[in-house]
Scaffold this active site. Structure first.
Site, PDB file in Angstrom:
ATOM      1  N   ARG A   1       0.829  -1.211   0.000  1.00 60.47           N
ATOM      2  CA  ARG A   1       0.000   0.000   0.000  1.00 60.47           C
ATOM      3  C   ARG A   1       0.865   1.264   0.000  1.00 60.47           C
ATOM      4  O   ARG A   1       0.579   2.242  -0.689  1.00 60.47           O
ATOM      5  CB  ARG A   1      -0.904  -0.033   1.227  1.00 60.47           C
ATOM      6  CG  ARG A   1      -1.846   1.144   1.325  1.00 60.47           C
ATOM      7  CD  ARG A   1      -2.830   0.936   2.465  1.00 60.47           C
ATOM      8  NE  ARG A   1      -3.669   2.112   2.627  1.00 60.47           N
ATOM      9  CZ  ARG A   1      -3.909   2.712   3.785  1.00 60.47           C
ATOM     10  NH1 ARG A   1      -3.369   2.229   4.898  1.00 60.47           N
ATOM     11  NH2 ARG A   1      -4.675   3.770   3.846  1.00 60.47           N
TER      12      ARG A   1
ATOM     13  N   SER B   1       8.562  10.219  -1.806  1.00 60.09           N
ATOM     14  CA  SER B   1       8.130  11.467  -1.148  1.00 60.09           C
ATOM     15  C   SER B   1       7.197  11.171   0.028  1.00 60.09           C
ATOM     16  O   SER B   1       7.081  11.974   0.951  1.00 60.09           O
ATOM     17  CB  SER B   1       7.454  12.405  -2.151  1.00 60.09           C
ATOM     18  OG  SER B   1       6.431  11.739  -2.859  1.00 60.09           O
TER      19      SER B   1
ATOM     20  N   ASN C   1      -2.954   9.136   4.051  1.00 65.88           N
ATOM     21  CA  ASN C   1      -1.707   8.469   4.432  1.00 65.88           C
ATOM     22  C   ASN C   1      -1.552   8.222   5.927  1.00 65.88           C
ATOM     23  O   ASN C   1      -0.563   7.614   6.354  1.00 65.88           O
ATOM     24  CB  ASN C   1      -0.510   9.288   3.933  1.00 65.88           C
ATOM     25  CG  ASN C   1      -0.432   9.318   2.417  1.00 65.88           C
ATOM     26  OD1 ASN C   1      -0.862   8.377   1.759  1.00 65.88           O
ATOM     27  ND2 ASN C   1       0.083  10.395   1.865  1.00 65.88           N
TER      28      ASN C   1
ATOM     29  N   HIS D   1      -5.834  -5.837  -2.913  1.00 64.38           N
ATOM     30  CA  HIS D   1      -6.647  -6.010  -1.698  1.00 64.38           C
ATOM     31  C   HIS D   1      -6.879  -7.485  -1.369  1.00 64.38           C
ATOM     32  O   HIS D   1      -7.594  -7.797  -0.429  1.00 64.38           O
ATOM     33  CB  HIS D   1      -7.996  -5.288  -1.843  1.00 64.38           C
ATOM     34  CG  HIS D   1      -7.885  -3.796  -1.693  1.00 64.38           C
ATOM     35  ND1 HIS D   1      -8.901  -2.930  -2.034  1.00 64.38           N
ATOM     36  CD2 HIS D   1      -6.875  -3.015  -1.233  1.00 64.38           C
ATOM     37  CE1 HIS D   1      -8.515  -1.676  -1.790  1.00 64.38           C
ATOM     38  NE2 HIS D   1      -7.287  -1.705  -1.316  1.00 64.38           N
TER      39      HIS D   1
ATOM     40  N   ASP E   1     -10.347  -9.386   1.886  1.00 64.38           N
ATOM     41  CA  ASP E   1     -10.600 -10.626   1.150  1.00 64.38           C
ATOM     42  C   ASP E   1     -10.989 -11.691   2.173  1.00 64.38           C
ATOM     43  O   ASP E   1     -10.136 -12.399   2.701  1.00 64.38           O
ATOM     44  CB  ASP E   1      -9.310 -11.016   0.393  1.00 64.38           C
ATOM     45  CG  ASP E   1      -9.488 -12.234  -0.507  1.00 64.38           C
ATOM     46  OD1 ASP E   1     -10.637 -12.676  -0.690  1.00 64.38           O
ATOM     47  OD2 ASP E   1      -8.475 -12.725  -1.031  1.00 64.38           O
TER      48      ASP E   1
END
Length: 308
Positions: free
Chosen positions: A47, A61, A76, A173, A225
């Protein structure tokens, strides 16, 4: 095992072959060590790389500390695994000072995370350099959990990624979890209807309601999942077909005809092989988004700070 090979702008497979031959093995062994004590590190690193690439390209960054940096922006705040990147960087600086970028560590760690959870490996082109700018205000490019397929497509297209890349990368995912606060509105009062989202499988709804009671703990973690959160496989797509997607934006991949056709290719046993191949391809494509190479950017000494 055959591996997918794609070259990007200025990056190439084996970039560190002569300057830091152990670079990739140092990263993979570091990720494996952290994974052994906490398997949640795999989806976290995958991720983090995705988030990094969506803001200013894959230039690390997202790792920079400070007020108003990308790290501080709402999308984030849930990112985890910074300590793994820092650990790998410390070891790389000891072995080959000033050679390996934080952006490359992140791209390699994402691949290693997929492999550790049972996915197929791919060759990661390296040679990215680290960016010197990180702004919280630039984090609006990331698709949100209520986003329409058209809007998701637009955001991916802006990064040079097509509809297939969208479906494939959201398939990441297959590992990891989300929090009740990002989908519980689907269970009780969907779009102000005072009832649940009709795209949720009727037999699955009580299961989700038990996991996320109304007005319950919004931070509680739930697998994306169901039944396979630690295995990199294609059951995520089978769950979408069965109305068992957790995020509204994920389930829409099945309800929208344009993306459903792609999801169908990844269903069942045959779908798994196709998904594994395409995931590596789309990851390489994404990881070459807006990269800095040559004399652009820098090689950070510490991943959380730009060089002084």
């Amino acid at each position: 095992m055959s591996e997918t090979l794609v070259h990007g702008q200025g990056t190439r497979v084996g970039f560190y072959a002569t300057t830091c031959p152990r670079a990739e093995s140092i990263v993979s062994s570091t990720v494996a060590t952290h994974f052994r004590s906490n398997t949640a590190i795999a989806p976290a690193l995958l991720r983090m790389h995705f988030h990094d690439c969506f803001f200013r390209g894959c230039d690390a960054s997202v790792l920079i500390d400070g007020s108003n940096t990308e790290k501080t922006a709402p999308p984030n705040l849930g990112l985890r695994g910074y300590e793994v990147i820092d650990d790998a960087k410390t070891q790389l600086e000891a072995a080959c000072p000033g050679i390996v970028s934080c952006a490359d560590i992140l791209a390699l760690a994402a691949r290693d995370s997929v492999v550790l959870t049972g996915g197929r490996s791919w060759l990661v082109p390296t040679g990215r350099r680290d960016g010197r700018v990180s702004l919280a205000s630039e984090t609006t490019d990331l698709p949100g959990f209520t986003e329409s397929i058209d809007s998701q497509k637009q955001k991916f297209s802006a990064k040079g990624l097509n509809t297939q890349d969208l479906v494939v990368l959201v398939g990441g995912h297959t590992i990891g979890t989300t929090a009740c606060q990002f989908f519980s509105y689907r269970l009780y009062n969907f779009n102000g209807t005072a009832s649940s989202d009709p795209s949720i499988n009727a037999s699955f709804l009580p299961q989700l309601q038990a996991l996320c009671p109304q007005n319950g703990d919004g931070t509680k973690r739930v697998a994306f999942d169901t039944g396979s959160e630690n295995r990199f496989d294609a059951s995520f797509f089978d769950n979408l077909r069965d109305g068992r997607g957790i995020l509204e934006s994920d389930q829409k991949l099945w309800t929208d005809a344009s993306t459903r056709a792609i999801v169908q290719r990844f269903l069942g046993i045959t779908g798994l092989a196709a998904f594994n191949v395409e995931f590596g391809r789309s990851m390489v494509k994404m990881s070459n988004t807006g990269v800095k190479t040559g004399t652009d950017g820098e090689i950070r000494k510490i991943c959380s700070a730009i060089n002084s």
